[in-house]
Design a protein around this motif. Structure first.
Motif: not given
Length: 565
Positions: A409-427
């Motif tokens: 069957g047809p796939t439903g509409h995908t909702g808008m993706t929220g903005p991704t936050g900045d990635t912090g420095n890896t320890g």
């Protein structure tokens, strides 16, 4: 017998022994030869005297001097006296030989006197006739065997001969069992994980790119589609003309293995094509309207009687409406003249007929498949049987797909993706702990598809029980009865193969076996594969194989089940 003298040695004809003597005489004038006297008559041979023991030999007396006068007539032989010692004086001159007088009759032999001096030998007279040979005296007793002499020294050892050719290399022994896998070394401690930085803001999702062009069609796969089994009750019909009413039986997916049924067509015509019956698939069976092109093979368990010639059969494939009788379209048609299967056996046996069905589209998913079976005799009017159910499962192998998935069957509409936050420095990553020692690697298992062992198992004639001949597959791979592949023959009776208890298997309870019918007799004498309790196979305690020339591959799940793969 008087001995002859030669060169100062006396030879005796009786024993060929000799001894040297010294002859001493004065040599006188040689007299004139005397006249040859007439040979006297040979007297009769006297009887052999009795043998007596020989007395001891006395000492040899001294030899007297030889006389010098003429040789007188030989007197009678006196008794032999003891032999004197040999003289050593010089040899005298030989006196002249006197004339030989005439030989008178031989008188009786008297006792042997002392031997006188021998005169010159006169000329030899003619040999008289040989007298009869006397009887052979008895053989004396054999003396004792002397002692065996000392063994001589051993000779030097001879040279060593060339080395013989090397013999053929013996057969390679069986491969030993696979050793257990060594234990895995201890894993070193994991370093401390650094702190996770803050998640950065996710950017906006970009637009979806256009769909690329469709690739070229792949090579057609092997067709092995739905199997439809002929099914119906027993019926008898006259085959001199097309039977009326026409038989309408079923094509089913799950075979009925209950009591055998048959369609008997009597007096089968040899001049007309006879429709034996129609077989129709169940409603709602089709998952697609597409018929993939390929061979549809019909296998019938049949026989004929001896009252006529051979029987030939062929098939016609149709699409009919959901009522099972209304014809929509013909999919393929076989003919008597285009290579129908000849049935010449009077015993039940499977016969195959293949018909090519081209790619086609059905008009409706509610349509049904109809297989019509036609037959005709080559001569006469034999009776023709088709068998169904039990172990005589007549069937049609089609190209109908059985595992299609419905449209998505047809796939439903995908909702808008929220903005991704900045990635912090890896320890920082913690130090990696030391790696433990690696255990020894066990030997590799052989590749089953290129390295396998095979043996044959045949049922024994006279095994009348339902299980027939029984064969136990061993739990140990080092057993003499262990093989990867078992090729069976059930010509004489059914055969039961008992699988070992999975928990008793070596090689970490792992096992795969192939069992193959090499004789094509499973429809007559089944193969029964039985587990050892509490194991199961396909959820049951046993499985029965009834299709000729079929094969089954089974695998242990290392705990309690044998799986058919």
């Amino acid at each position: 017998m008087r001995p002859k003298i030669k060169s100062g040695v006396i030879y005796s004809k009786s024993n060929q022994e000799c001894c040297p003597v010294i002859i001493k005489c004065n040599k006188g004038r040689k007299g004139d030869p005397g006249k040859k006297g007439a040979t006297g008559m040979t007297g009769p041979t006297g009887q052999n005297g009795t043998s007596s023991n020989t007395g001891a030999t006395g000492d040899t007396g001294p030899t007297g001097p030889l006389g010098t006068g003429p040789t007188g007539m030989t007197g009678p032989t006196g008794i032999t006296g003891p032999t004197g010692a040999l003289g050593t004086g010089p040899t005298g001159f030989t006196g002249p030989t006197g004339m030989t007088g005439s030989i008178g009759n031989t008188g009786p032999t008297g006792p042997t006197g002392p031997t006188g001096p021998t005169g010159d030998t006169g000329s030899t007279g003619n040999t008289g006739p040989t007298g009869n040979t006397g009887n052979t005296g008895p053989t004396g007793t054999t003396g004792n065997t002397g002692q065996t002499g000392d063994t001589g020294p051993t000779g030097d050892t001879g040279n060593t001969g060339d080395t013989g050719p090397t013999g053929n290399t013996g057969n390679t022994g069986p491969t030993g069992n696979t050793g257990d896998t060594g234990p895995t070394g201890i894993t070193g401690p994991t370093g401390n994980t650094g702190n996770t930085g803050s998640t950065g803001v996710t950017g906006n999702t970009g637009p979806t790119g256009e769909t690329g062009p469709t690739g070229a069609n792949g090579v057609n796969g092997i067709s092995s589609g739905l199997v439809l089994y002929l099914d119906g009750t027993s019926v008898t019909q006259n085959g001199s003309t097309s039977p009326s009413p026409t038989i309408n039986d079923d094509l089913i997916v799950i075979p009925d293995t209950s009591t055998q049924t048959s369609i008997l067509t009597t007096n089968l015509s040899s001049s007309s094509n006879i429709l034996i019956g129609n077989f129709v698939s169940e409603p709602g069976l089709l998952l697609t309207t597409v018929i993939i092109g390929g061979l549809w093979t019909t296998t019938l368990f049949t026989r004929r009687t001896t009252s006529g010639g051979n029987v030939e059969f062929w098939t016609v494939i149709n699409e009919v409406a959901s009522d099972g009788t209304t014809l929509i379209q013909n999919l393929a048609t076989g003919t008597y003249a285009s290579g129908a299967t000849t049935i010449s056996s009077t015993s039940i046996a499977p016969y195959l007929y293949s018909l090519y069905v081209p790619t086609n589209s059905l008009t409706d998913l509610n349509s049904r498949i109809q297989v019509q079976i036609y037959a005709r005799a080559s001569s006469g009017s034999p009776d023709f049987y088709i068998y169904m159910r039990d172990s005589t499962l007549s069937y049609v192998l089609t190209t109908i797909a059985t595992n299609l998935v419905g449209e998505t069957g047809p796939t439903g509409h995908t909702g808008m993706t929220g903005p991704t936050g900045d990635t912090g420095n890896t320890g920082p990553t913690g130090d990696t702990g030391p790696t433990g020692d690696t255990g020894p690697t066990g030997p590799s298992q052989p590749n089953f598809y290129v390295s396998y062992s095979i043996t044959g198992i045949a049922s024994v004639s006279g095994a009348t029980s339902p299980t027939g001949t029984i064969f136990n597959i061993p739990s140990s791979t080092s057993s003499a009865d262990y093989y990867n592949v078992y090729q069976i023959d059930t010509t004489n009776a059914p055969l039961t193969i008992i699988l070992p208890l999975i928990s008793s298997l070596d090689n970490s309870n792992k096992r795969i076996h192939y069992i193959v019918d090499g004789a094509g007799e499973l429809s007559n004498n089944n193969l029964i594969i039985t587990t050892t309790s509490p194991n199961t196979i396909g959820g049951d305690s046993s499985a029965t194989i009834v299709v000729d020339y079929s094969s089954v591959q089974i695998m242990s799940n290392t705990s309690d089940k044998w799986l058919i793969i």
